[in-house]
Design a protein around this motif. Structure first.
Motif, PDB file in Angstrom:
ATOM      1  N   THR A   1       1.026  -1.625  -0.099  1.00  0.00           N
ATOM      2  CA  THR A   1      -0.070  -0.165  -0.044  1.00  0.00           C
ATOM      3  C   THR A   1       0.658   0.887  -0.059  1.00  0.00           C
ATOM      4  OG1 THR A   1      -0.283   0.284   2.288  1.00  0.00           O
ATOM      5  CG2 THR A   1      -2.215  -1.533   0.854  1.00  0.00           C
ATOM      6  N   SER A   2       2.397   1.173  -0.254  1.00  0.00           N
ATOM      7  CA  SER A   2       2.863   2.419   0.436  1.00  0.00           C
ATOM      8  C   SER A   2       2.681   3.026  -1.397  1.00  0.00           C
ATOM      9  CB  SER A   2       3.954   2.038   0.759  1.00  0.00           C
ATOM     10  OG  SER A   2       5.123   1.336  -0.080  1.00  0.00           O
ATOM     11  N   ASP A   3       2.665   2.417  -2.387  1.00  0.00           N
ATOM     12  CA  ASP A   3       2.891   3.385  -3.326  1.00  0.00           C
ATOM     13  C   ASP A   3       1.116   3.442  -3.737  1.00  0.00           C
ATOM     14  OD1 ASP A   3       2.995   1.051  -3.788  1.00  0.00           O
ATOM     15  OD2 ASP A   3       4.439   0.901  -5.406  1.00  0.00           O
ATOM     16  N   ARG A   4       0.649   3.146  -3.343  1.00  0.00           N
ATOM     17  CA  ARG A   4      -0.815   3.437  -4.269  1.00  0.00           C
ATOM     18  C   ARG A   4      -1.950   4.237  -3.787  1.00  0.00           C
ATOM     19  NH1 ARG A   4      -4.696   0.588  -0.478  1.00  0.00           N
ATOM     20  NH2 ARG A   4      -5.125   2.538   0.344  1.00  0.00           N
ATOM     21  N   PRO A   5      -1.500   5.231  -4.930  1.00  0.00           N
ATOM     22  CA  PRO A   5      -2.225   6.600  -4.656  1.00  0.00           C
ATOM     23  C   PRO A   5      -2.736   6.805  -3.466  1.00  0.00           C
ATOM     24  CG  PRO A   5      -2.456   6.120  -6.905  1.00  0.00           C
ATOM     25  CD  PRO A   5      -2.008   4.500  -6.136  1.00  0.00           C
TER      26      PRO A   5
END
Length: 103
Positions: free
Chosen positions: A74-78
């Motif tokens: 989830t860290s790179d999810r907008p």
């Protein structure tokens, strides 16, 4: 939490914390003159202002320590939270608390 890519790992109830803050704020108010002499006018007035503002909100307050974990991937999810909100940030239309819990 889910919208920020987080999941609840643990929740610790802290039922005595509001009682502790009430006692501390009442002591600050009772000893305001001593605080002014020892800490100076500006620092003492800030403490007393906090005591008078927060004290009426303590009855019925629930204190918890919430541990959150970032979901994998989830860290790179907008829109995912990159870090905790800092002091002065607004959450759900309310300012974030600047209160610190004694360790």
């Amino acid at each position: 939490m889910a919208a920020a890519g987080l999941t609840q790992e643990h929740l610790d109830e802290r039922p005595q914390e509001p009682v502790m803050w009430e006692q501390l704020y009442r002591l600050w108010i009772a000893h305001g003159d001593h605080l002014r002499r020892e800490l100076g006018q500006a620092a003492a007035e800030a403490m007393l202002r906090e005591a008078h503002q927060v004290l009426p909100t303590l009855p019925g307050r629930r204190a918890v320590l919430l541990t959150l974990r970032r979901l994998p991937g989830t860290s790179d999810r907008p829109g995912a939270a990159a870090r905790m909100a800092g002091p002065g940030s607004h959450l759900a239309g309310r300012p974030a608390s600047t209160e610190r819990t004694p360790q």
